[in-house]
Design an enzyme around this catalytic site. Structure first.
Site, mmCIF file in Angstrom:
data_model
loop_
_atom_site.group_PDB
_atom_site.id
_atom_site.type_symbol
_atom_site.label_atom_id
_atom_site.label_comp_id
_atom_site.label_asym_id
_atom_site.label_seq_id
_atom_site.Cartn_x
_atom_site.Cartn_y
_atom_site.Cartn_z
ATOM 1 N N ARG A 25 9.900 -9.200 -1.798
ATOM 2 C CA ARG A 25 8.774 -9.208 -2.738
ATOM 3 C C ARG A 25 8.515 -7.763 -3.141
ATOM 4 O O ARG A 25 9.128 -6.841 -2.616
ATOM 5 C CB ARG A 25 7.523 -9.906 -2.169
ATOM 6 C CG ARG A 25 7.269 -9.873 -0.712
ATOM 7 C CD ARG A 25 6.846 -8.549 -0.153
ATOM 8 N NE ARG A 25 5.832 -7.902 -0.927
ATOM 9 C CZ ARG A 25 5.603 -6.606 -0.906
ATOM 10 N NH1 ARG A 25 6.345 -5.782 -0.143
ATOM 11 N NH2 ARG A 25 4.661 -6.056 -1.646
ATOM 12 N N GLY A 26 7.585 -7.603 -4.103
ATOM 13 C CA GLY A 26 7.359 -6.281 -4.665
ATOM 14 C C GLY A 26 8.186 -6.158 -5.943
ATOM 15 O O GLY A 26 9.389 -6.469 -5.931
ATOM 16 N N ALA A 27 7.551 -5.706 -7.020
ATOM 17 C CA ALA A 27 8.186 -5.782 -8.343
ATOM 18 C C ALA A 27 9.581 -5.140 -8.419
ATOM 19 O O ALA A 27 10.538 -5.797 -8.854
ATOM 20 C CB ALA A 27 7.243 -5.183 -9.386
ATOM 21 N N ARG A 50 9.433 -15.907 -10.254
ATOM 22 C CA ARG A 50 8.075 -15.367 -10.241
ATOM 23 C C ARG A 50 7.770 -14.796 -11.632
ATOM 24 O O ARG A 50 8.593 -14.074 -12.191
ATOM 25 C CB ARG A 50 7.927 -14.294 -9.149
ATOM 26 C CG ARG A 50 8.176 -14.855 -7.740
ATOM 27 C CD ARG A 50 7.738 -13.894 -6.661
ATOM 28 N NE ARG A 50 6.290 -13.794 -6.593
ATOM 29 C CZ ARG A 50 5.651 -12.862 -5.877
ATOM 30 N NH1 ARG A 50 6.348 -11.952 -5.196
ATOM 31 N NH2 ARG A 50 4.332 -12.812 -5.839
ATOM 32 N N GLN A 65 0.037 -8.348 2.876
ATOM 33 C CA GLN A 65 1.077 -7.325 2.693
ATOM 34 C C GLN A 65 0.628 -5.968 3.245
ATOM 35 O O GLN A 65 1.453 -5.185 3.712
ATOM 36 C CB GLN A 65 1.402 -7.153 1.193
ATOM 37 C CG GLN A 65 2.172 -8.306 0.578
ATOM 38 C CD GLN A 65 1.266 -9.330 -0.064
ATOM 39 O OE1 GLN A 65 0.130 -9.515 0.354
ATOM 40 N NE2 GLN A 65 1.767 -10.020 -1.064
ATOM 41 N N ASP A 118 2.780 -4.500 -10.941
ATOM 42 C CA ASP A 118 3.784 -5.526 -11.267
ATOM 43 C C ASP A 118 4.122 -5.523 -12.742
ATOM 44 O O ASP A 118 5.207 -5.938 -13.137
ATOM 45 C CB ASP A 118 3.300 -6.910 -10.838
ATOM 46 C CG ASP A 118 3.470 -7.057 -9.345
ATOM 47 O OD1 ASP A 118 2.627 -6.518 -8.608
ATOM 48 O OD2 ASP A 118 4.482 -7.643 -8.930
ATOM 49 N N ASN A 139 -1.600 -5.998 -10.872
ATOM 50 C CA ASN A 139 -1.135 -5.721 -9.501
ATOM 51 C C ASN A 139 -1.777 -6.755 -8.586
ATOM 52 O O ASN A 139 -2.563 -7.607 -9.025
ATOM 53 C CB ASN A 139 -1.501 -4.287 -9.093
ATOM 54 C CG ASN A 139 -0.798 -3.865 -7.809
ATOM 55 O OD1 ASN A 139 0.406 -4.040 -7.663
ATOM 56 N ND2 ASN A 139 -1.542 -3.331 -6.855
ATOM 57 N N LYS A 140 -1.443 -6.673 -7.335
ATOM 58 C CA LYS A 140 -1.905 -7.652 -6.344
ATOM 59 C C LYS A 140 -3.396 -7.946 -6.485
ATOM 60 O O LYS A 140 -4.206 -7.040 -6.667
ATOM 61 C CB LYS A 140 -1.586 -7.097 -4.944
ATOM 62 C CG LYS A 140 -1.971 -7.961 -3.778
ATOM 63 C CD LYS A 140 -1.450 -9.381 -3.854
ATOM 64 C CE LYS A 140 0.041 -9.453 -4.024
ATOM 65 N NZ LYS A 140 0.499 -10.821 -4.459
HETATM 66 O O1 MRU Z 1 3.228 -10.718 -4.338
HETATM 67 P P1 MRU Z 1 3.928 -9.430 -4.045
HETATM 68 O O2 MRU Z 1 3.927 -9.048 -2.610
HETATM 69 O O3 MRU Z 1 5.319 -9.397 -4.656
HETATM 70 O O4 MRU Z 1 3.067 -8.343 -4.830
HETATM 71 C C1 MRU Z 1 3.442 -7.006 -4.763
HETATM 72 C C2 MRU Z 1 2.493 -6.090 -5.424
HETATM 73 O O5 MRU Z 1 1.507 -6.484 -5.986
HETATM 74 C C3 MRU Z 1 2.883 -4.651 -5.443
HETATM 75 O O6 MRU Z 1 1.754 -3.831 -5.421
HETATM 76 C C4 MRU Z 1 3.680 -4.358 -6.720
HETATM 77 O O7 MRU Z 1 4.730 -5.271 -6.860
HETATM 78 C C5 MRU Z 1 4.225 -2.988 -6.732
HETATM 79 S S1 MRU Z 1 5.517 -2.785 -5.586
HETATM 80 C C6 MRU Z 1 6.160 -1.241 -5.725
#
Ligand code: MRU
Length: 353
Positions: free
Chosen positions: A45-47, A88, A195, A236, A246-247
């Site tokens: 996970r994470g963009a 996603r 996270q 994201d 973002n999250k």
């Molecule tokens: O749902 P996730 O864990 O994929 O969400 C991740 C985030 O919101 C991060 O802050 C974002 O992707 C940046 S990662 C460098």
């Protein structure tokens, strides 16, 4: 360095982020389908990590191809792209990575399949190396914005685990610490997937960076006590006007930061900036399984049948964003102009060996 994901001869190997921090285990994906599942189920996970995972999934698709010509393989290539595209919806890096693989494929269509296979596998690996280089570059730039000492708050995990290595927001913190700044990280636990509590705390502790986990609803109180000198988060998707998806919970942190006169920084590679999306209202927000809210460690914590909402992301309007740090430079308001200017800037970041 933590190996979040890596291309190996036997498939794409992911550290399983659903199991951290209690278990450090790895998942090996041999097919495009398996990679799509790993993205959907948050093994990865994470963009930026999702983007490179998608590219590697597509590369696996072509590696496994039984077709004998590029023309015969094309429907299978399209199917793989579609499969990862549907995993996603919010992180634009996913769509950026798919488009890059498609462009590479189109540019090579007249070549023999063996050459196309090799080139696409190399392209996915190049994206992996470029992501780490971009993070190191944005770390160096962003470190200048960090306080010489004191608390820095972050939300979710925008670290090595959310990227191919080093991290975006945590890359900025890492670079600041490497320069000798005495930073203490406050990591929001980040309900409901945790996270911050599970992943940010795990990777910062591995690096010996002082970290305190706080529950999301403590952020305001900690700011009011004067313990936070800056906030830095990842993204994201960043719209052309600087609105940041973002999250979920990032927006609340940004509003709190403004109230307490604390700078709020966003660190993201240029592949997270979506100039085709004019503002945050057009960013698709992923809705996840209500069970992430209603259950904790497999046990129900809400009355059965209660209504639940579980958006994975929120949008922070650009007026709350002090600066956006990218590998190409630091953008400040007005973002329509500064982001467009960065889009025209040199795209190449040196890859450190
Ligand atoms: O749902 P996730 O864990 O994929 O969400 C991740 C985030 O919101 C991060 O802050 C974002 O992707 C940046 S990662 C460098």
């Amino acid at each position: 360095m933590i190996q979040t994901l890596e291309w190996t001869d036997s498939g794409v190997r992911f550290i399983d982020q659903t199991k951290l921090p209690s278990e450090e285990t790895y998942v090996n994906c041999r097919t495009c389908e398996q990679v799509a599942d790993a993205i959907r189920n948050m093994v990865v996970r994470g963009a930026p990590a999702i983007g490179v995972a998608a590219a590697m999934g597509i590369a696996l698709g072509i590696k496994n191809a039984k077709a004998e010509t590029v023309a015969e393989f094309k429907p299978e290539f399209d199917r793989c792209c579609e499969l990862v595209r549907k995993t996603r919806p919010t992180a634009v890096n996913l769509f950026w990575a798919i488009r890059r693989m498609q462009e590479k494929f189109e540019s090579l269509r007249i070549r023999p399949l063996t050459q196309v296979k090799k080139a696409l596998i190399e392209e996915a690996q190049r994206m992996h190396a470029e992501d780490i280089a971009a993070n190191q570059a944005m770390g160096r730039l962003g470190a200048t914005l960090m306080p010489a000492s004191g608390g820095v708050l972050t939300h979710c995990n925008a670290g090595a685990l959310a990227t191919c290595g080093y991290g975006t927001a945590l890359g900025v913190i890492r670079a600041a610490v490497e320069e000798g700044k005495k930073i203490h990280v406050y990591a929001d636990e980040t309900r409901p997937f945790l996270q911050g509590a599970r992943l940010t705390a795990w990777e910062l502790m591995k690096d010996g960076i002082p970290t305190t986990v706080i529950s999301d609803n403590m952020a305001g109180a900690v700011m009011k006590q004067g313990r936070i000198g800056a906030v830095v988060v990842g993204a994201d998707r960043i719209a052309a006007n600087g609105d940041v998806a973002n999250k979920i919970g990032t927006y609340s942190v940004a509003v709190l930061a403004k109230e307490h006169d604390i700078p709020f920084y966003v660190a993201a590679p240029f592949s997270t900036i979506d100039l085709e999306t004019p503002d945050g209202s057009k960013i698709p927000i992923e809705q996840r399984n209500p069970k992430e809210i209603t259950h904790f460690a497999g046990k129900a914590i809400t009355p059965e049948g209660v209504q639940v909402e579980n958006p994975a992301f929120d949008v922070t309007p650009s007026k709350y964003v002090t600066a956006i740090v990218t590998e190409r430079g630091i953008a400040r308001a007005p973002y329509v102009e500064s982001l467009a200017k960065l889009a025209r800037a040199d795209q190449n970041v040196a890859i450190e060996k």
